[in-house]
Design a protein around this motif. Structure first.
Motif, mmCIF file in Angstrom:
data_model
loop_
_atom_site.group_PDB
_atom_site.id
_atom_site.type_symbol
_atom_site.label_atom_id
_atom_site.label_comp_id
_atom_site.label_asym_id
_atom_site.label_seq_id
_atom_site.Cartn_x
_atom_site.Cartn_y
_atom_site.Cartn_z
ATOM 1 N N PHE A 1 -9.358 2.268 -10.426
ATOM 2 C CA PHE A 1 -8.658 1.769 -9.253
ATOM 3 C C PHE A 1 -8.562 0.242 -9.277
ATOM 4 C CE2 PHE A 1 -8.341 0.434 -4.807
ATOM 5 C CZ PHE A 1 -7.234 1.181 -4.408
ATOM 6 N N GLY A 2 -9.615 -0.431 -9.682
ATOM 7 C CA GLY A 2 -9.612 -1.893 -9.745
ATOM 8 C C GLY A 2 -8.570 -2.430 -10.718
ATOM 9 N N VAL A 3 -8.491 -1.824 -11.891
ATOM 10 C CA VAL A 3 -7.507 -2.261 -12.888
ATOM 11 C C VAL A 3 -6.099 -1.964 -12.383
ATOM 12 C CG1 VAL A 3 -6.630 -1.847 -15.224
ATOM 13 C CG2 VAL A 3 -9.091 -2.045 -14.826
ATOM 14 N N TYR A 4 -5.885 -0.765 -11.856
ATOM 15 C CA TYR A 4 -4.583 -0.365 -11.321
ATOM 16 C C TYR A 4 -4.115 -1.325 -10.236
ATOM 17 C CZ TYR A 4 -1.304 2.485 -8.567
ATOM 18 O OH TYR A 4 -0.221 2.935 -7.852
ATOM 19 N N LEU A 5 -4.975 -1.573 -9.274
ATOM 20 C CA LEU A 5 -4.628 -2.423 -8.142
ATOM 21 C C LEU A 5 -4.410 -3.869 -8.579
ATOM 22 C CD1 LEU A 5 -4.286 -2.119 -5.066
ATOM 23 C CD2 LEU A 5 -6.655 -2.811 -4.820
ATOM 24 N N ALA A 6 -5.316 -4.409 -9.360
ATOM 25 C CA ALA A 6 -5.215 -5.807 -9.789
ATOM 26 C C ALA A 6 -3.960 -6.051 -10.616
ATOM 27 C CB ALA A 6 -6.456 -6.204 -10.574
ATOM 28 N N LEU A 7 -3.682 -5.148 -11.534
ATOM 29 C CA LEU A 7 -2.531 -5.321 -12.416
ATOM 30 C C LEU A 7 -1.223 -5.291 -11.644
ATOM 31 C CD1 LEU A 7 -2.050 -5.738 -15.411
ATOM 32 C CD2 LEU A 7 -1.945 -3.268 -15.683
ATOM 33 N N VAL B 1 -3.238 8.297 -5.786
ATOM 34 C CA VAL B 1 -4.052 7.140 -6.122
ATOM 35 C C VAL B 1 -5.141 7.025 -5.070
ATOM 36 C CG1 VAL B 1 -4.046 4.651 -6.415
ATOM 37 C CG2 VAL B 1 -2.140 6.009 -7.262
ATOM 38 N N ASN B 2 -6.378 7.217 -5.506
ATOM 39 C CA ASN B 2 -7.498 7.258 -4.579
ATOM 40 C C ASN B 2 -8.731 6.734 -5.303
ATOM 41 O OD1 ASN B 2 -9.744 8.127 -3.026
ATOM 42 N ND2 ASN B 2 -8.525 9.775 -2.152
ATOM 43 N N GLY C 1 0.812 -1.210 0.000
ATOM 44 C CA GLY C 1 0.000 0.000 0.000
ATOM 45 C C GLY C 1 0.845 1.260 0.000
ATOM 46 N N PHE C 2 1.989 1.200 0.664
ATOM 47 C CA PHE C 2 2.869 2.371 0.676
ATOM 48 C C PHE C 2 3.290 2.748 -0.738
ATOM 49 C CE2 PHE C 2 7.198 4.094 0.663
ATOM 50 C CZ PHE C 2 6.975 5.277 1.342
ATOM 51 N N LEU C 3 3.679 1.774 -1.537
ATOM 52 C CA LEU C 3 4.128 2.054 -2.904
ATOM 53 C C LEU C 3 2.965 2.373 -3.840
ATOM 54 C CD1 LEU C 3 6.734 -0.816 -3.262
ATOM 55 C CD2 LEU C 3 7.185 1.597 -2.795
ATOM 56 N N LEU C 4 1.894 1.627 -3.698
ATOM 57 C CA LEU C 4 0.765 1.800 -4.609
ATOM 58 C C LEU C 4 0.054 3.134 -4.423
ATOM 59 C CD1 LEU C 4 -0.692 -1.810 -4.417
ATOM 60 C CD2 LEU C 4 0.464 -0.762 -6.367
ATOM 61 N N PHE C 5 0.068 3.650 -3.204
ATOM 62 C CA PHE C 5 -0.673 4.879 -2.922
ATOM 63 C C PHE C 5 0.221 6.112 -2.843
ATOM 64 C CE2 PHE C 5 -3.584 1.799 -0.455
ATOM 65 C CZ PHE C 5 -4.128 1.342 -1.634
ATOM 66 N N LEU C 6 1.436 6.025 -3.359
ATOM 67 C CA LEU C 6 2.291 7.208 -3.454
ATOM 68 C C LEU C 6 1.637 8.227 -4.396
ATOM 69 C CD1 LEU C 6 5.879 5.705 -3.862
ATOM 70 C CD2 LEU C 6 5.094 7.166 -1.996
ATOM 71 N N PRO C 7 1.940 9.505 -4.225
ATOM 72 C CA PRO C 7 1.406 10.504 -5.165
ATOM 73 C C PRO C 7 1.819 10.172 -6.604
ATOM 74 C CG PRO C 7 2.364 11.585 -3.262
ATOM 75 C CD PRO C 7 2.698 10.128 -3.141
#
Length: 175
Positions: free
Chosen positions: A116-122, A106-107, A41-47
């Motif tokens: 968000f679903g595509v971003y997270l899943a991929l 990323v929000n 989550g730290f990396l995925l939710f960076l600005p």
């Protein structure tokens, strides 16, 4: 002063994600098949505007920190660096028609469920594929490894979605 504030917030986020992962989440295992890699989550939710060099350094630092706690010999670092490398490509692939605002992060509330679903899943699936294939070291038990990748990706994605829904702002302030 905003640069210092940003740095302090990121250090706090880093400590929070690693601390929660090491102290709580790492003990949760689904049917000896699925693990939650909450620290992603730290990396995925960076600005979104975070430079790639900074992302790669943060990815390596985060992965190495987790490797130190679990004595995994660089598995987390390698998979996290891959995620940090691929994140700008995925963001570019998913760029909205009007582009990103420089202050966007990323929000799920700002970007929408589909984006968000595509971003997270991929990204989670690519990270997990790298991690579990490196852990396996061969293609001998590929079926079991694919099961671990899928269940762990679903577990991690669900946990990170819950974090988004609970702790990220619902909408941007209007002027």
């Amino acid at each position: 002063m905003s640069g210092l504030r940003f740095l302090l917030v990121q250090i706090l986020r880093f400590g929070l994600y690693v601390g929660v992962h090491v102290l709580l989440i790492s003990r949760l295992v689904l049917f000896d098949l699925g693990w939650c890699f909450f620290y992603l989550g730290f990396l995925l939710f960076l600005p979104i505007g975070t430079p790639i060099v900074v992302q790669l350094l943060l990815s390596f630092g985060l992965g190495l920190t987790v490797d130190i706690f679990y004595d995994t010999g660089g598995l987390h670092a390698a998979a996290a660096v891959l995620l940090g490398f691929l994140r700008p490509w995925v963001l570019r692939l998913l760029t909205p028609r009007d582009g990103y605002d420089s202050a966007d992060s990323v929000n799920v509330h700002q970007m929408g469920w589909q984006w968000f679903g595509v971003y997270l899943a991929l990204l989670v699936m690519l990270h997990h594929a790298a991690f579990f294939l490196l852990e396996l070291g061969s293609f001998r038990h590929l079926g079991l490894t694919m099961g671990k990748m899928l269940v762990s990706a679903l577990f991690t994605s669900l946990a990170l979605l819950i974090v988004q829904l609970l702790f990220f702002p619902v909408r941007r302030g209007r002027n």
